[in-house]
Design a protein around this motif. Structure first.
Motif, PDB file in Angstrom:
ATOM      1  N   SER A 195       0.849  -1.186   0.000  1.00  0.00           N
ATOM      2  CA  SER A 195       0.000   0.000   0.000  1.00  0.00           C
ATOM      3  C   SER A 195       0.890   1.243   0.000  1.00  0.00           C
ATOM      4  CB  SER A 195      -0.912   0.003   1.225  1.00  0.00           C
ATOM      5  OG  SER A 195      -0.140   0.033   2.396  1.00  0.00           O
ATOM      6  N   GLY A 196       0.392   2.268  -0.646  1.00  0.00           N
ATOM      7  CA  GLY A 196       1.149   3.510  -0.711  1.00  0.00           C
ATOM      8  C   GLY A 196       2.409   3.377  -1.529  1.00  0.00           C
ATOM      9  N   TYR A 197       2.367   2.529  -2.513  1.00  0.00           N
ATOM     10  CA  TYR A 197       3.556   2.218  -3.289  1.00  0.00           C
ATOM     11  C   TYR A 197       3.256   2.486  -4.747  1.00  0.00           C
ATOM     12  CZ  TYR A 197       7.245  -0.716  -5.234  1.00  0.00           C
ATOM     13  OH  TYR A 197       8.324  -1.181  -5.916  1.00  0.00           O
ATOM     14  N   SER A 198       4.030   3.349  -5.359  1.00  0.00           N
ATOM     15  CA  SER A 198       3.814   3.619  -6.775  1.00  0.00           C
ATOM     16  C   SER A 198       4.424   2.499  -7.601  1.00  0.00           C
ATOM     17  CB  SER A 198       4.460   4.954  -7.156  1.00  0.00           C
ATOM     18  OG  SER A 198       5.846   4.876  -7.004  1.00  0.00           O
ATOM     19  N   LEU A 199       3.686   2.046  -8.588  1.00  0.00           N
ATOM     20  CA  LEU A 199       4.179   0.957  -9.423  1.00  0.00           C
ATOM     21  C   LEU A 199       5.323   1.454 -10.283  1.00  0.00           C
ATOM     22  CD1 LEU A 199       0.889  -0.748 -10.564  1.00  0.00           C
ATOM     23  CD2 LEU A 199       2.491  -1.509  -8.836  1.00  0.00           C
ATOM     24  N   GLN A 200       6.415   0.792 -10.186  1.00  0.00           N
ATOM     25  CA  GLN A 200       7.586   1.128 -10.969  1.00  0.00           C
ATOM     26  C   GLN A 200       7.766   0.068 -12.027  1.00  0.00           C
ATOM     27  OE1 GLN A 200      10.684   1.309  -8.084  1.00  0.00           O
ATOM     28  NE2 GLN A 200      10.176   3.369  -7.470  1.00  0.00           N
ATOM     29  N   HIS A 201       8.806   0.237 -12.794  1.00  0.00           N
ATOM     30  CA  HIS A 201       9.134  -0.783 -13.774  1.00  0.00           C
ATOM     31  C   HIS A 201       9.410  -2.079 -13.039  1.00  0.00           C
ATOM     32  CE1 HIS A 201      10.809  -2.781 -17.179  1.00  0.00           C
ATOM     33  NE2 HIS A 201      12.017  -2.804 -16.674  1.00  0.00           N
ATOM     34  N   GLU A 202       9.044  -3.161 -13.664  1.00  0.00           N
ATOM     35  CA  GLU A 202       9.084  -4.452 -12.999  1.00  0.00           C
ATOM     36  C   GLU A 202      10.467  -4.824 -12.473  1.00  0.00           C
ATOM     37  OE1 GLU A 202       7.600  -3.949 -16.101  1.00  0.00           O
ATOM     38  OE2 GLU A 202       5.746  -3.673 -15.035  1.00  0.00           O
ATOM     39  N   GLY A 203      11.514  -4.413 -13.154  1.00  0.00           N
ATOM     40  CA  GLY A 203      12.843  -4.791 -12.722  1.00  0.00           C
ATOM     41  C   GLY A 203      13.634  -3.656 -12.111  1.00  0.00           C
ATOM     42  N   GLU A 204      12.974  -2.569 -11.767  1.00  0.00           N
ATOM     43  CA  GLU A 204      13.694  -1.390 -11.293  1.00  0.00           C
ATOM     44  C   GLU A 204      14.432  -1.633  -9.983  1.00  0.00           C
ATOM     45  OE1 GLU A 204      12.337   3.130 -10.893  1.00  0.00           O
ATOM     46  OE2 GLU A 204      11.592   2.076 -12.651  1.00  0.00           O
ATOM     47  N   HIS A 205      13.836  -2.400  -9.094  1.00  0.00           N
ATOM     48  CA  HIS A 205      14.519  -2.696  -7.839  1.00  0.00           C
ATOM     49  C   HIS A 205      15.712  -3.609  -8.087  1.00  0.00           C
ATOM     50  CE1 HIS A 205      10.498  -1.499  -6.424  1.00  0.00           C
ATOM     51  NE2 HIS A 205      11.212  -0.904  -5.496  1.00  0.00           N
ATOM     52  N   THR A 206      15.563  -4.504  -9.032  1.00  0.00           N
ATOM     53  CA  THR A 206      16.667  -5.395  -9.363  1.00  0.00           C
ATOM     54  C   THR A 206      17.800  -4.622 -10.006  1.00  0.00           C
ATOM     55  OG1 THR A 206      15.000  -7.084  -9.744  1.00  0.00           O
ATOM     56  CG2 THR A 206      17.215  -7.577 -10.479  1.00  0.00           C
ATOM     57  N   VAL A 207      17.465  -3.620 -10.808  1.00  0.00           N
ATOM     58  CA  VAL A 207      18.487  -2.763 -11.422  1.00  0.00           C
ATOM     59  C   VAL A 207      19.300  -2.072 -10.339  1.00  0.00           C
ATOM     60  CG1 VAL A 207      18.796  -0.633 -12.748  1.00  0.00           C
ATOM     61  CG2 VAL A 207      17.259  -2.405 -13.585  1.00  0.00           C
ATOM     62  N   SER A 208      18.628  -1.476  -9.389  1.00  0.00           N
ATOM     63  CA  SER A 208      19.318  -0.806  -8.290  1.00  0.00           C
ATOM     64  C   SER A 208      20.160  -1.790  -7.492  1.00  0.00           C
ATOM     65  CB  SER A 208      18.303  -0.141  -7.363  1.00  0.00           C
ATOM     66  OG  SER A 208      17.484   0.742  -8.074  1.00  0.00           O
ATOM     67  N   LEU A 209      19.616  -2.968  -7.281  1.00  0.00           N
ATOM     68  CA  LEU A 209      20.314  -4.002  -6.528  1.00  0.00           C
ATOM     69  C   LEU A 209      21.620  -4.396  -7.198  1.00  0.00           C
ATOM     70  CD1 LEU A 209      19.966  -6.334  -4.317  1.00  0.00           C
ATOM     71  CD2 LEU A 209      19.021  -7.641  -6.205  1.00  0.00           C
ATOM     72  N   ILE A 210      21.574  -4.673  -8.485  1.00  0.00           N
ATOM     73  CA  ILE A 210      22.773  -5.097  -9.215  1.00  0.00           C
ATOM     74  C   ILE A 210      23.814  -3.985  -9.225  1.00  0.00           C
ATOM     75  CG2 ILE A 210      23.637  -5.670 -11.524  1.00  0.00           C
ATOM     76  CD1 ILE A 210      22.313  -7.982 -10.218  1.00  0.00           C
ATOM     77  N   ILE A 211      23.391  -2.759  -9.493  1.00  0.00           N
ATOM     78  CA  ILE A 211      24.333  -1.647  -9.591  1.00  0.00           C
ATOM     79  C   ILE A 211      24.991  -1.368  -8.238  1.00  0.00           C
ATOM     80  CG2 ILE A 211      24.527   0.826 -10.060  1.00  0.00           C
ATOM     81  CD1 ILE A 211      24.271  -0.980 -12.555  1.00  0.00           C
ATOM     82  N   VAL A 212      24.206  -1.280  -7.183  1.00  0.00           N
ATOM     83  CA  VAL A 212      24.763  -0.943  -5.864  1.00  0.00           C
ATOM     84  C   VAL A 212      25.698  -2.045  -5.368  1.00  0.00           C
ATOM     85  CG1 VAL A 212      24.167  -0.626  -3.435  1.00  0.00           C
ATOM     86  CG2 VAL A 212      22.927   0.620  -5.184  1.00  0.00           C
ATOM     87  N   TYR A 213      25.261  -3.290  -5.430  1.00  0.00           N
ATOM     88  CA  TYR A 213      26.120  -4.375  -4.959  1.00  0.00           C
ATOM     89  C   TYR A 213      27.321  -4.580  -5.876  1.00  0.00           C
ATOM     90  CZ  TYR A 213      23.168  -5.812  -1.109  1.00  0.00           C
ATOM     91  OH  TYR A 213      22.480  -5.849   0.076  1.00  0.00           O
ATOM     92  N   GLY A 214      27.150  -4.346  -7.176  1.00  0.00           N
ATOM     93  CA  GLY A 214      28.285  -4.475  -8.097  1.00  0.00           C
ATOM     94  C   GLY A 214      29.362  -3.447  -7.821  1.00  0.00           C
ATOM     95  N   ILE A 215      28.963  -2.201  -7.607  1.00  0.00           N
ATOM     96  CA  ILE A 215      29.930  -1.151  -7.284  1.00  0.00           C
ATOM     97  C   ILE A 215      30.566  -1.427  -5.924  1.00  0.00           C
ATOM     98  CG2 ILE A 215      30.183   1.304  -6.756  1.00  0.00           C
ATOM     99  CD1 ILE A 215      28.020   1.840  -8.853  1.00  0.00           C
ATOM    100  N   LEU A 216      29.772  -1.896  -4.978  1.00  0.00           N
ATOM    101  CA  LEU A 216      30.298  -2.210  -3.650  1.00  0.00           C
ATOM    102  C   LEU A 216      31.370  -3.296  -3.716  1.00  0.00           C
ATOM    103  CD1 LEU A 216      29.873  -1.577  -0.614  1.00  0.00           C
ATOM    104  CD2 LEU A 216      28.287  -3.494  -0.574  1.00  0.00           C
TER     105      LEU A 216
END
Length: 121
Positions: free
Chosen positions: A34-55
């Protein structure tokens, strides 16, 4: 480097969103959002890969031993896979969205880090 990778992943994600846009699975959701705007289906995964990859890239520098780097990559891989599997399990994303985001952003991360490494030398 960080700015280029983040901005490039954002642009690449928007391009990907234009061509491949499907909704969330219409199955019974195991969790309510609830209270969550629908984003692109893989947007969280994109952030996940980029952040952990850079880390991982930044943390591999100070680790001198090969087994330490291997352990870091293994732990990070397990975390990334577990988060992706949990998004499929909770029926927030289709498996194809997760796999596509892993592949696209993994390739983007490898290419940008390769060019950064070449430029640095």
């Amino acid at each position: 480097m960080f700015f280029v990778i983040i901005s490039g992943s954002f642009i690449l994600n928007k391009i990907q969103k234009m061509f491949f846009s499907i909704g969330r699975p219409d199955l019974h959701h195991l969790i309510k959002i609830s209270g969550y705007s629908l984003q692109h289906e893989g947007e969280h995964t994109v952030s996940l890969i980029i952040v952990y990859g850079i880390l991982v890239f930044l943390l591999c520098g100070p680790i001198s031993r090969l087994w330490g780097r291997f352990l870091l990559v293994c732990i990070t891989s397990v975390i990334v896979l577990a988060i992706g599997i949990s998004r499929i399990y909770f029926r927030l994303n289709y498996p194809s969205d997760i796999i596509g985001s892993y592949f696209t952003m993994g390739c983007w991360l490898v290419v940008t880090l390769y060019f950064y490494w070449q430029w640095k030398e």
